[in-house]
Motif scaffolding. Structure first.
Motif, PDB file in Angstrom:
ATOM      1  N   ASP A 122      40.440  45.090  39.976  1.00  0.00           N
ATOM      2  CA  ASP A 122      41.554  45.032  38.713  1.00  0.00           C
ATOM      3  C   ASP A 122      40.842  44.653  37.524  1.00  0.00           C
ATOM      4  O   ASP A 122      39.500  44.957  37.687  1.00  0.00           O
ATOM      5  N   ARG A 144      41.144  42.658  35.063  1.00  0.00           N
ATOM      6  CA  ARG A 144      41.048  41.321  34.608  1.00  0.00           C
ATOM      7  C   ARG A 144      40.261  41.010  33.763  1.00  0.00           C
ATOM      8  O   ARG A 144      39.014  41.407  33.694  1.00  0.00           O
ATOM      9  N   CYS A 145      40.471  40.127  32.382  1.00  0.00           N
ATOM     10  CA  CYS A 145      39.544  39.803  31.470  1.00  0.00           C
ATOM     11  C   CYS A 145      38.916  38.355  32.063  1.00  0.00           C
ATOM     12  O   CYS A 145      39.596  37.665  32.921  1.00  0.00           O
ATOM     13  N   ASN A 191      37.827  41.396  44.186  1.00  0.00           N
ATOM     14  CA  ASN A 191      38.313  40.915  43.032  1.00  0.00           C
ATOM     15  C   ASN A 191      37.952  39.289  42.759  1.00  0.00           C
ATOM     16  O   ASN A 191      38.353  38.791  41.842  1.00  0.00           O
ATOM     17  N   SER A 216      36.968  41.929  28.393  1.00  0.00           N
ATOM     18  CA  SER A 216      37.774  42.917  29.455  1.00  0.00           C
ATOM     19  C   SER A 216      36.643  43.899  29.840  1.00  0.00           C
ATOM     20  O   SER A 216      35.674  44.104  29.359  1.00  0.00           O
TER      21      SER A 216
END
Length: 211
Positions: free
Chosen positions: A78, A80-81, A47, A88
């Motif tokens: 994940d 996340r944007c 991430n 996104s």
């Protein structure tokens, strides 16, 4: 002098770069090998998004490689944007027309159907703008979780849906307007014919996209 914490951070970024190169090569087997070598910090490294880069999940979704996307999700990626564009993983998958990836993402991050970009485009906007007919229909008819449902009003009618069917972007344009403007005839027909249950107490009828 390089402190232990600095050395650890450098090592993480080096590992992430190796993983990023594997992801960008779209070699699923290589990605699995690299991921295995990252334990026990796999999720942390997966991430990372150094210097404002897109996440690895975003890159995989953009490429449309379902196996690659699933592999990253299985290792803690994940949804996340991007902090600047607000794009996104679901948005870019819809933009590119990768239906199988969209379906996979909706099972894990269904709330992303409500996220809009800085242009105030939803994933549905992305599908419509690029003329993805089958994907647009899929997004409209997908069985979203009940906790995402919101009540919207169109005149004297009310309907429940995860997002406003007549949501306007920064230019005040609806999804139907964009489909018309871009000449996507089949999409216009789809949007005009799309119906769902709406209420006007005590009458029950159907709502539609406003023009």
């Amino acid at each position: 002098m390089i402190y232990v914490s600095d050395a650890r951070e450098l090592s993480r970024h080096s590992s992430h770069q190796a993983l990023r190169e594997a992801v960008l090569s779209a070699d699923v087997n290589l990605v699995k090998v690299v991921l295995h070598e990252l334990q026990p910090e796999t999720e942390l490294i997966v991430n990372l998004a150094p210097n404002g880069a897109s996440t690895l999940l975003y890159c995989a979704c953009e490429s449309g490689k379902k196996g690659l996307v699933k592999c990253l999700l299985d290792h803690g990626a994940d949804g996340r944007c991007h902090p600047v564009t607000r794009y996104s993983p679901l948005y870019i998958a819809a933009f590119k027309g990768h239906k199988e990836v969209v379906e996979l993402l909706l099972k894990v991050f269904p709330e992303q159907i409500q996220h809009h970009t800085v242009e105030r485009w939803l994933p549905l906007h992305a599908a419509v703008i690029n003329g993805h007919l089958a994907l647009t229909e899929f997004l409209l008819k997908y069985q979203y979780p009940t906790n995402l449902m919101t009540t919207f009003k169109e005149g004297e009618w009310e309907y429940e849906f995860p997002f406003d069917l007549n949501f306007k972007d920064v230019s005040g344009q609806t999804i139907l307007y964009l489909a018309c403007f871009l000449g996507h005839t089949k999409l216009v027909d789809l949007l005009l014919k799309f119906k769902l249950k709406a209420t006007r107490k005590p009458v029950v009828s159907l709502t539609y996209f406003s023009q």
